[in-house]
Design a protein around this motif. Structure first.
Motif, PDB file in Angstrom:
ATOM      1  N   GLN A  75      11.515 -15.033 -41.711  1.00 32.74           N
ATOM      2  CA  GLN A  75      12.851 -14.476 -41.496  1.00 32.74           C
ATOM      3  C   GLN A  75      12.808 -12.947 -41.510  1.00 32.74           C
ATOM      4  O   GLN A  75      12.234 -12.366 -42.418  1.00 32.74           O
ATOM      5  N   VAL A  76      13.456 -12.321 -40.518  1.00 37.38           N
ATOM      6  CA  VAL A  76      13.627 -10.868 -40.497  1.00 37.38           C
ATOM      7  C   VAL A  76      15.111 -10.577 -40.336  1.00 37.38           C
ATOM      8  O   VAL A  76      15.751 -11.084 -39.410  1.00 37.38           O
ATOM      9  N   PHE A  77      15.659  -9.764 -41.254  1.00 30.10           N
ATOM     10  CA  PHE A  77      17.054  -9.326 -41.203  1.00 30.10           C
ATOM     11  C   PHE A  77      17.056  -7.799 -41.218  1.00 30.10           C
ATOM     12  O   PHE A  77      16.532  -7.202 -42.149  1.00 30.10           O
ATOM     13  N   VAL A  78      17.661  -7.193 -40.197  1.00 32.33           N
ATOM     14  CA  VAL A  78      17.795  -5.737 -40.167  1.00 32.33           C
ATOM     15  C   VAL A  78      19.245  -5.409 -39.863  1.00 32.33           C
ATOM     16  O   VAL A  78      19.828  -5.966 -38.929  1.00 32.33           O
ATOM     17  N   ASN A  79      19.806  -4.480 -40.641  1.00 25.57           N
ATOM     18  CA  ASN A  79      21.175  -4.034 -40.417  1.00 25.57           C
ATOM     19  C   ASN A  79      21.232  -2.512 -40.548  1.00 25.57           C
ATOM     20  O   ASN A  79      20.812  -1.971 -41.555  1.00 25.57           O
ATOM     21  N   ASN A  80      21.712  -1.857 -39.508  1.00 24.29           N
ATOM     22  CA  ASN A  80      21.901  -0.401 -39.483  1.00 24.29           C
ATOM     23  C   ASN A  80      20.589   0.370 -39.550  1.00 24.29           C
ATOM     24  O   ASN A  80      20.174   0.864 -40.589  1.00 24.29           O
ATOM     25  N   SER A  81      19.949   0.488 -38.400  1.00 22.90           N
ATOM     26  CA  SER A  81      18.706   1.252 -38.276  1.00 22.90           C
ATOM     27  C   SER A  81      18.976   2.524 -37.476  1.00 22.90           C
ATOM     28  O   SER A  81      19.564   2.470 -36.402  1.00 22.90           O
ATOM     29  N   GLY A  82      18.497   3.667 -37.988  1.00 24.36           N
ATOM     30  CA  GLY A  82      18.698   4.946 -37.317  1.00 24.36           C
ATOM     31  C   GLY A  82      17.874   5.117 -36.061  1.00 24.36           C
ATOM     32  O   GLY A  82      18.050   6.074 -35.313  1.00 24.36           O
ATOM     33  N   ASN A  83      16.951   4.194 -35.769  1.00 27.86           N
ATOM     34  CA  ASN A  83      16.164   4.230 -34.545  1.00 27.86           C
ATOM     35  C   ASN A  83      15.897   2.785 -34.110  1.00 27.86           C
ATOM     36  O   ASN A  83      16.821   2.076 -33.785  1.00 27.86           O
ATOM     37  N   ASP A  84      14.638   2.313 -34.146  1.00 30.33           N
ATOM     38  CA  ASP A  84      14.318   0.938 -33.764  1.00 30.33           C
ATOM     39  C   ASP A  84      14.464   0.007 -34.967  1.00 30.33           C
ATOM     40  O   ASP A  84      14.102   0.368 -36.086  1.00 30.33           O
ATOM     41  N   CYS A  85      14.943  -1.210 -34.715  1.00 28.20           N
ATOM     42  CA  CYS A  85      15.000  -2.192 -35.802  1.00 28.20           C
ATOM     43  C   CYS A  85      13.604  -2.750 -36.102  1.00 28.20           C
ATOM     44  O   CYS A  85      13.239  -2.894 -37.263  1.00 28.20           O
ATOM     45  N   LEU A  86      12.820  -3.057 -35.073  1.00 27.90           N
ATOM     46  CA  LEU A  86      11.464  -3.576 -35.255  1.00 27.90           C
ATOM     47  C   LEU A  86      10.553  -2.950 -34.220  1.00 27.90           C
ATOM     48  O   LEU A  86      10.781  -3.094 -33.022  1.00 27.90           O
ATOM     49  N   ASP A  87       9.509  -2.254 -34.678  1.00 29.39           N
ATOM     50  CA  ASP A  87       8.563  -1.557 -33.810  1.00 29.39           C
ATOM     51  C   ASP A  87       7.164  -2.048 -34.175  1.00 29.39           C
ATOM     52  O   ASP A  87       6.752  -1.925 -35.330  1.00 29.39           O
ATOM     53  N   VAL A  88       6.432  -2.636 -33.222  1.00 29.86           N
ATOM     54  CA  VAL A  88       5.087  -3.135 -33.512  1.00 29.86           C
ATOM     55  C   VAL A  88       4.083  -2.557 -32.523  1.00 29.86           C
ATOM     56  O   VAL A  88       4.418  -2.258 -31.382  1.00 29.86           O
ATOM     57  N   SER A  89       2.831  -2.411 -32.995  1.00 32.58           N
ATOM     58  CA  SER A  89       1.768  -1.957 -32.103  1.00 32.58           C
ATOM     59  C   SER A  89       0.442  -2.580 -32.514  1.00 32.58           C
ATOM     60  O   SER A  89       0.218  -2.911 -33.680  1.00 32.58           O
ATOM     61  N   SER A  90      -0.419  -2.752 -31.529  1.00 34.35           N
ATOM     62  CA  SER A  90      -1.822  -3.141 -31.712  1.00 34.35           C
ATOM     63  C   SER A  90      -2.011  -4.307 -32.668  1.00 34.35           C
ATOM     64  O   SER A  90      -2.695  -4.184 -33.677  1.00 34.35           O
ATOM     65  N   GLY A  91      -1.407  -5.452 -32.344  1.00 34.88           N
ATOM     66  CA  GLY A  91      -1.604  -6.604 -33.204  1.00 34.88           C
ATOM     67  C   GLY A  91      -1.052  -7.878 -32.615  1.00 34.88           C
ATOM     68  O   GLY A  91      -0.610  -7.917 -31.466  1.00 34.88           O
ATOM     69  N   LYS A  92      -1.085  -8.929 -33.443  1.00 34.56           N
ATOM     70  CA  LYS A  92      -0.525 -10.232 -33.074  1.00 34.56           C
ATOM     71  C   LYS A  92       0.524 -10.594 -34.111  1.00 34.56           C
ATOM     72  O   LYS A  92       0.247 -10.582 -35.312  1.00 34.56           O
ATOM     73  N   TYR A  93       1.720 -10.930 -33.619  1.00 34.64           N
ATOM     74  CA  TYR A  93       2.849 -11.139 -34.505  1.00 34.64           C
ATOM     75  C   TYR A  93       3.637 -12.370 -34.071  1.00 34.64           C
ATOM     76  O   TYR A  93       3.880 -12.578 -32.880  1.00 34.64           O
TER      77      TYR A  93
END
Length: 189
Positions: A75-93
């Motif tokens: 579970q991922v919950f994000v509320n009120n982000s000043g830029n990106d809510c979820l930023d990923v790089s170089s991996g497997k998710y």
């Protein structure tokens, strides 16, 4: 040394996360950050494993930044982000359920040869809810996306990388609200 919040995006160790997890094996943990004041509220780097839940509220910049990792998240919950809510790089998710509300810029941004699958996504209010760039692949199995400028974007940002792809159901994003550049691709399942 003052305790007041500075305008920098990193701490005294040059780490960019209010909570940074580095080179760790994660096993069924729960993470919560409220009011992260650095560039990332949560930054996980070069780590593997399973996370039961992540909850981030009121982040100064990116809520969650995952780099060089292989992670499964329930579970991922994000509320009120000043830029990106979820930023990923170089991996497997892999994320089972992602709920994001009030992302100032991107809802989910996948880059630099990342592979991400999200079973269920619910994003309400982001400039661009779904982004795949720089040789990355993002797959959304089910989703509801509301309140955006462009629903999805696929492109090359850094010249050392190639085209990207997003795969999702046709009803998630209207075709006239999708940006496709540099031989990148949207695939409908």
């Amino acid at each position: 040394h003052s305790n007041k919040i500075n305008n920098n995006r990193f701490d005294t160790n040059l780490l960019t996360g209010s909570l940074t997890i580095l080179e760790s094996k994660l096993d069924n943990i729960k993470i919560s950050v409220n009011g992260g004041h650095l560039e990332d509220s949560l930054n996980i780097i070069n780590s593997t494993g399973f996370i039961k839940s992540i909850k981030i509220e009121k982040s100064f910049q990116d809520a969650i930044d995952l780099d060089f990792s292989e992670l499964k998240i329930d579970q991922v919950f994000v509320n009120n982000s000043g830029n990106d809510c979820l930023d990923v790089s170089s991996g497997k998710y892999y994320i089972k359920n992602l709920y994001a509300k009030n992302c100032f810029d991107k809802g989910v941004s996948v880059g630099e040869k990342s592979f991400m699958t999200i079973e269920n996504v619910d994003i309400n209010s982001a400039k661009i809810p779904l982004v795949s760039k720089d040789s990355s692949k993002l797959k959304i199995n089910n989703g509801v996306i509301k309140n955006y400028e462009h629903c999805a974007a696929v492109y090359v940002k850094k010249q050392e990388f190639g085209p990207s792809e997003i795969t999702f159901e046709k009803n998630i994003c209207p075709k006239d609200r999708i940006l496709i550049q540099n031989y990148s691709n949207i695939t409908y399942k």
